[in-house]
Design a protein around this motif. Structure first.
Motif, PDB file in Angstrom:
ATOM      1  N   PHE A 166       0.841  -1.197   0.000  1.00 13.31           N
ATOM      2  CA  PHE A 166       0.000   0.000   0.000  1.00 13.31           C
ATOM      3  C   PHE A 166       0.874   1.244   0.000  1.00 13.31           C
ATOM      4  O   PHE A 166       1.784   1.375   0.800  1.00 13.31           O
ATOM      5  N   GLU A 167       0.572   2.164  -0.916  1.00 16.36           N
ATOM      6  CA  GLU A 167       1.339   3.407  -1.012  1.00 16.36           C
ATOM      7  C   GLU A 167       0.481   4.643  -0.778  1.00 16.36           C
ATOM      8  O   GLU A 167       1.000   5.748  -0.736  1.00 16.36           O
ATOM      9  N   GLY A 168      -0.837   4.490  -0.665  1.00 17.98           N
ATOM     10  CA  GLY A 168      -1.681   5.629  -0.329  1.00 17.98           C
ATOM     11  C   GLY A 168      -2.864   5.818  -1.260  1.00 17.98           C
ATOM     12  O   GLY A 168      -2.953   5.229  -2.323  1.00 17.98           O
ATOM     13  N   LYS A 169      -3.769   6.685  -0.814  1.00 10.95           N
ATOM     14  CA  LYS A 169      -4.954   7.034  -1.605  1.00 10.95           C
ATOM     15  C   LYS A 169      -4.558   8.044  -2.666  1.00 10.95           C
ATOM     16  O   LYS A 169      -3.797   8.969  -2.407  1.00 10.95           O
ATOM     17  N   ASP A 170      -5.086   7.851  -3.865  1.00  8.35           N
ATOM     18  CA  ASP A 170      -4.792   8.762  -4.966  1.00  8.35           C
ATOM     19  C   ASP A 170      -5.906   9.782  -5.125  1.00  8.35           C
ATOM     20  O   ASP A 170      -5.682  10.984  -5.062  1.00  8.35           O
ATOM     21  N   ARG A 171      -7.140   9.293  -5.322  1.00  6.31           N
ATOM     22  CA  ARG A 171      -8.250  10.214  -5.588  1.00  6.31           C
ATOM     23  C   ARG A 171      -9.590   9.499  -5.466  1.00  6.31           C
ATOM     24  O   ARG A 171      -9.651   8.289  -5.371  1.00  6.31           O
ATOM     25  N   GLU A 172     -10.667  10.290  -5.490  1.00 10.62           N
ATOM     26  CA  GLU A 172     -12.022   9.758  -5.554  1.00 10.62           C
ATOM     27  C   GLU A 172     -12.493   9.817  -6.993  1.00 10.62           C
ATOM     28  O   GLU A 172     -12.125  10.723  -7.743  1.00 10.62           O
ATOM     29  N   VAL A 173     -13.314   8.845  -7.381  1.00 13.96           N
ATOM     30  CA  VAL A 173     -13.956   8.861  -8.692  1.00 13.96           C
ATOM     31  C   VAL A 173     -15.353   9.428  -8.460  1.00 13.96           C
ATOM     32  O   VAL A 173     -16.126   8.901  -7.664  1.00 13.96           O
ATOM     33  N   ILE A 174     -15.650  10.532  -9.136  1.00 14.42           N
ATOM     34  CA  ILE A 174     -16.898  11.263  -8.911  1.00 14.42           C
ATOM     35  C   ILE A 174     -17.835  11.084 -10.093  1.00 14.42           C
ATOM     36  O   ILE A 174     -17.421  11.214 -11.250  1.00 14.42           O
ATOM     37  N   ASN A 175     -19.115  10.794  -9.801  1.00 10.93           N
ATOM     38  CA  ASN A 175     -20.143  10.775 -10.832  1.00 10.93           C
ATOM     39  C   ASN A 175     -20.373  12.224 -11.233  1.00 10.93           C
ATOM     40  O   ASN A 175     -20.714  13.059 -10.401  1.00 10.93           O
ATOM     41  N   GLY A 176     -20.154  12.522 -12.510  1.00  5.81           N
ATOM     42  CA  GLY A 176     -20.204  13.898 -12.999  1.00  5.81           C
ATOM     43  C   GLY A 176     -21.498  14.631 -12.739  1.00  5.81           C
ATOM     44  O   GLY A 176     -21.510  15.798 -12.392  1.00  5.81           O
ATOM     45  N   ARG A 177     -22.624  13.977 -12.910  1.00 12.58           N
ATOM     46  CA  ARG A 177     -23.904  14.660 -12.784  1.00 12.58           C
ATOM     47  C   ARG A 177     -24.298  14.875 -11.321  1.00 12.58           C
ATOM     48  O   ARG A 177     -24.690  15.960 -10.934  1.00 12.58           O
ATOM     49  N   SER A 178     -24.183  13.838 -10.507  1.00 12.99           N
ATOM     50  CA  SER A 178     -24.644  13.946  -9.122  1.00 12.99           C
ATOM     51  C   SER A 178     -23.544  14.390  -8.156  1.00 12.99           C
ATOM     52  O   SER A 178     -23.834  14.720  -7.018  1.00 12.99           O
ATOM     53  N   ARG A 179     -22.275  14.385  -8.622  1.00 13.34           N
ATOM     54  CA  ARG A 179     -21.124  14.771  -7.803  1.00 13.34           C
ATOM     55  C   ARG A 179     -20.967  13.878  -6.573  1.00 13.34           C
ATOM     56  O   ARG A 179     -20.473  14.303  -5.538  1.00 13.34           O
ATOM     57  N   ILE A 180     -21.399  12.615  -6.674  1.00 17.30           N
ATOM     58  CA  ILE A 180     -21.267  11.643  -5.597  1.00 17.30           C
ATOM     59  C   ILE A 180     -20.083  10.740  -5.906  1.00 17.30           C
ATOM     60  O   ILE A 180     -19.912  10.295  -7.035  1.00 17.30           O
ATOM     61  N   ALA A 181     -19.265  10.463  -4.888  1.00 21.15           N
ATOM     62  CA  ALA A 181     -18.117   9.568  -5.068  1.00 21.15           C
ATOM     63  C   ALA A 181     -18.625   8.154  -5.340  1.00 21.15           C
ATOM     64  O   ALA A 181     -19.399   7.605  -4.564  1.00 21.15           O
ATOM     65  N   THR A 182     -18.200   7.581  -6.458  1.00 20.77           N
ATOM     66  CA  THR A 182     -18.592   6.214  -6.807  1.00 20.77           C
ATOM     67  C   THR A 182     -17.455   5.228  -6.614  1.00 20.77           C
ATOM     68  O   THR A 182     -17.669   4.028  -6.580  1.00 20.77           O
ATOM     69  N   GLY A 183     -16.239   5.737  -6.488  1.00 21.89           N
ATOM     70  CA  GLY A 183     -15.088   4.860  -6.308  1.00 21.89           C
ATOM     71  C   GLY A 183     -13.926   5.583  -5.667  1.00 21.89           C
ATOM     72  O   GLY A 183     -13.901   6.811  -5.591  1.00 21.89           O
ATOM     73  N   LEU A 184     -12.969   4.793  -5.190  1.00 22.36           N
ATOM     74  CA  LEU A 184     -11.760   5.318  -4.587  1.00 22.36           C
ATOM     75  C   LEU A 184     -10.577   4.666  -5.289  1.00 22.36           C
ATOM     76  O   LEU A 184     -10.586   3.464  -5.536  1.00 22.36           O
ATOM     77  N   VAL A 185      -9.563   5.453  -5.618  1.00 21.61           N
ATOM     78  CA  VAL A 185      -8.391   4.942  -6.324  1.00 21.61           C
ATOM     79  C   VAL A 185      -7.196   4.991  -5.375  1.00 21.61           C
ATOM     80  O   VAL A 185      -6.926   6.023  -4.756  1.00 21.61           O
ATOM     81  N   TYR A 186      -6.492   3.859  -5.282  1.00 20.45           N
ATOM     82  CA  TYR A 186      -5.326   3.735  -4.421  1.00 20.45           C
ATOM     83  C   TYR A 186      -4.104   3.372  -5.236  1.00 20.45           C
ATOM     84  O   TYR A 186      -4.207   2.684  -6.247  1.00 20.45           O
ATOM     85  N   ASN A 187      -2.933   3.812  -4.777  1.00 19.59           N
ATOM     86  CA  ASN A 187      -1.665   3.441  -5.380  1.00 19.59           C
ATOM     87  C   ASN A 187      -1.089   2.252  -4.626  1.00 19.59           C
ATOM     88  O   ASN A 187      -1.019   2.279  -3.388  1.00 19.59           O
ATOM     89  N   LEU A 188      -0.687   1.240  -5.377  1.00 22.01           N
ATOM     90  CA  LEU A 188      -0.039   0.061  -4.813  1.00 22.01           C
ATOM     91  C   LEU A 188       1.271  -0.146  -5.540  1.00 22.01           C
ATOM     92  O   LEU A 188       1.376   0.123  -6.733  1.00 22.01           O
ATOM     93  N   LEU A 189       2.273  -0.639  -4.836  1.00 28.99           N
ATOM     94  CA  LEU A 189       3.541  -0.974  -5.456  1.00 28.99           C
ATOM     95  C   LEU A 189       3.535  -2.463  -5.749  1.00 28.99           C
ATOM     96  O   LEU A 189       3.315  -3.277  -4.858  1.00 28.99           O
ATOM     97  N   SER A 190       3.745  -2.811  -7.010  1.00 32.26           N
ATOM     98  CA  SER A 190       3.740  -4.198  -7.456  1.00 32.26           C
ATOM     99  C   SER A 190       5.169  -4.709  -7.600  1.00 32.26           C
ATOM    100  O   SER A 190       5.961  -4.138  -8.350  1.00 32.26           O
ATOM    101  N   GLU A 191       5.476  -5.786  -6.903  1.00 34.51           N
ATOM    102  CA  GLU A 191       6.803  -6.389  -6.978  1.00 34.51           C
ATOM    103  C   GLU A 191       7.101  -6.906  -8.385  1.00 34.51           C
ATOM    104  O   GLU A 191       8.172  -6.669  -8.927  1.00 34.51           O
ATOM    105  N   LYS A 192       6.142  -7.559  -9.025  1.00 41.15           N
ATOM    106  CA  LYS A 192       6.355  -8.141 -10.357  1.00 41.15           C
ATOM    107  C   LYS A 192       6.355  -7.085 -11.463  1.00 41.15           C
ATOM    108  O   LYS A 192       7.095  -7.203 -12.424  1.00 41.15           O
ATOM    109  N   GLN A 193       5.517  -6.077 -11.348  1.00 40.91           N
ATOM    110  CA  GLN A 193       5.454  -5.034 -12.365  1.00 40.91           C
ATOM    111  C   GLN A 193       6.546  -3.994 -12.164  1.00 40.91           C
ATOM    112  O   GLN A 193       6.809  -3.191 -13.054  1.00 40.91           O
TER     113      GLN A 193
END
Length: 103
Positions: A18-45
């Protein structure tokens, strides 16, 4: 048949930290958060990857570099036109994120 998504295995990413929260995904019309985006560090990638979880899963707070697991991850192909060319990529989504070993 069109490709809807790919289900990655543990070998796809290797150890995820876990590397932290990046941002919220907002529904454009209602301005309600529909998702959360997090940064992860991948050993293989060998790089940071973004994962989006639904807002209903709640905000996740872990210490930086905590090893985590994704619950029901999916990789979805995405693309967009840039005039005469196209950019293809993958969108990683999951139902939730948990600390490795937690139930």
């Amino acid at each position: 048949m069109p490709l809807k998504y790919v289900i990655p295995t543990i070998e796809t990413f290797g150890k995820l930290t876990f590397e932290g929260k990046d941002r919220e995904v907002i529904n454009g019309r209602s301005r309600i958060a529909t998702g959360l985006v997090y940064n992860l560090l991948s050993e293989k990638q060998a790089e940071l990857i973004e994962v989006q979880i639904p807002a209903r899963a709640g905000s996740k707070i872990f210490e930086t570099d905590t090893e985590v697991e994704l619950i029901n991850p999916k990789l979805e192909p995405t693309g967009r036109s840039t005039g005469d060319e196209a950019i293809a990529s993958w969108k990683l989504t999951a139902e939730n994120i948990k600390k490795k070993g937690d139930k």
